[in-house]
Design an enzyme around this catalytic site. Sequence first.
Site, mmCIF file in Angstrom:
data_model
loop_
_atom_site.group_PDB
_atom_site.id
_atom_site.type_symbol
_atom_site.label_atom_id
_atom_site.label_comp_id
_atom_site.label_asym_id
_atom_site.label_seq_id
_atom_site.Cartn_x
_atom_site.Cartn_y
_atom_site.Cartn_z
ATOM 1 N N LYS A 214 42.325 -55.246 77.695
ATOM 2 C CA LYS A 214 42.259 -55.998 76.446
ATOM 3 C C LYS A 214 43.450 -55.643 75.581
ATOM 4 O O LYS A 214 43.938 -54.508 75.594
ATOM 5 C CB LYS A 214 40.954 -55.676 75.689
ATOM 6 N N GLU A 259 33.790 -54.727 59.473
ATOM 7 C CA GLU A 259 33.740 -53.700 60.515
ATOM 8 C C GLU A 259 33.843 -52.298 59.924
ATOM 9 O O GLU A 259 34.828 -51.963 59.248
ATOM 10 C CB GLU A 259 34.857 -53.918 61.536
ATOM 11 N N GLU A 307 34.639 -58.726 76.076
ATOM 12 C CA GLU A 307 35.469 -58.199 74.991
ATOM 13 C C GLU A 307 34.662 -57.242 74.117
ATOM 14 O O GLU A 307 35.150 -56.176 73.704
ATOM 15 C CB GLU A 307 36.020 -59.355 74.141
ATOM 16 N N GLU A 447 41.598 -69.150 65.824
ATOM 17 C CA GLU A 447 40.761 -68.038 65.343
ATOM 18 C C GLU A 447 41.450 -67.267 64.223
ATOM 19 O O GLU A 447 40.800 -66.811 63.282
ATOM 20 C CB GLU A 447 40.428 -67.100 66.512
#
Length: 463
Positions: A214, A259, A307, A447
């Site tokens: 990733k 987050e 992911e 996005e």
Amino acid sequence: MTSTFRTLTVPLDGKTFPGGLPSFLVRDDVLCWTRREAGLAGFGEISRFTATGPDRFLEADIWWRHLVLEADVSDAVELPGTGPVAFGSFAFSKTSRHESRLIVPEIVVGVRDNQAWLTQLTFDDGPLTEETAAAALDRWLSSSSPAGEGTTAAPVLAGDGTLDEVPGPARGAVVRPLPLAAGATLHTGSLSEDAWMDAVAAGVAEIRTGALEKLVLARDVVATIPSGVHAADVLRELSARYRECWTYGVDGLVGATPEMLIQVEGRTAQARVLAGTLDRRDAHGEDGAPMDYATRVLAGSEKQRHEHEIAIQSLTKQLAPFSEAMNAHDEPFILELPNVWHLASDVKAELTEVEGHVPTCLALINALHPTAAVCGTPTLVAGELIRKLEHLDRGPYAGPVGWLDAAGNGEWGIALRGAVIEAADTVRLYAGCGIVDGSLPEAELAETWAKFRPMLESLGINS
């Protein structure tokens, strides 16, 4: 002057704050960390630490522990965030030229669990009383921000336990739609959209070689607003619109992150990991309830779940050596925000002693950052590829931002959905995407625009 660091924390019993902690976001130089009605707001500055390089977290930790070691602390509240407190923001990269910082304010207002308090911090040897603390807060709230006149009446503590206002327009806690900022323009950042999509394609090609699983690639845009960028306005808008996020403001870095990198309270550490994103605008015209659509598309996507799993494994692996017990959701949940849905998981750990003491939150950050959620995996390979493909110094974007106290408590989010105010009329916005095998450059570009939306809205720019 005395070299002794002194703090006084007193309860604000009987005082009411319509709108909670966000009602104190009235100065452009305010330091803040707030979610819903709770959090901390800091005013002024009595000390600052800065560092760059790979040891920035540990150097800051040593500085803070030395500062508070012999502090004269009077704390009548004794909650996380009382006593000595510093706000902080750290650069994402160890190679960044951006200075990481801890800032010790003169005054802190805290709200938590329906309790409110006031802390005054000083190196002076003058009196330190409830009256001096209240007077210092009123002084900060009743004076103009360096960036110019505020747009909001500031709350002032009244002697009879009520909340008065200085003369001015209506209180900023009122939620209101923003008009399009007059004359506002958006400019290309470090890469054009086409060049950034080429970078995404190059990242996918590297992933397919097996070099990494990733990669997180970020991009920036620059907004110019002739009428001026006012941090206090931005922070109030973010705190009102994105109540499930943590709104942060440190030295011109502003945003609302969903987050949590690490939250430490006593020996308990918690984190919220996000990976997997769906623009809520994509649900328009879809059959069924929007959350059903989000569950089907996010939780039902092998790419999105892969992911997310990478991000969870990254955090839990790095946190494990500091923990005697840990648990995480078996299945991610859907976090619903005004602009997007995320796959999210909460992780909770009981900290163990390492070399005779419980690790500090900055020591944990040193071990955890950067996670796969903002860098990729393996970390070293992803970091090198980021520097090659982004053509961007992220500065504090995607770095840890938050606060810590002398007892070892702290809350540190990842500086996402944010921007850096670079001049009175200029602000640089950042957004990034997790790239895995199967990522499509056009979809990742879309996005980023969904992730720019919170800041664009708060600046009064239609997106």
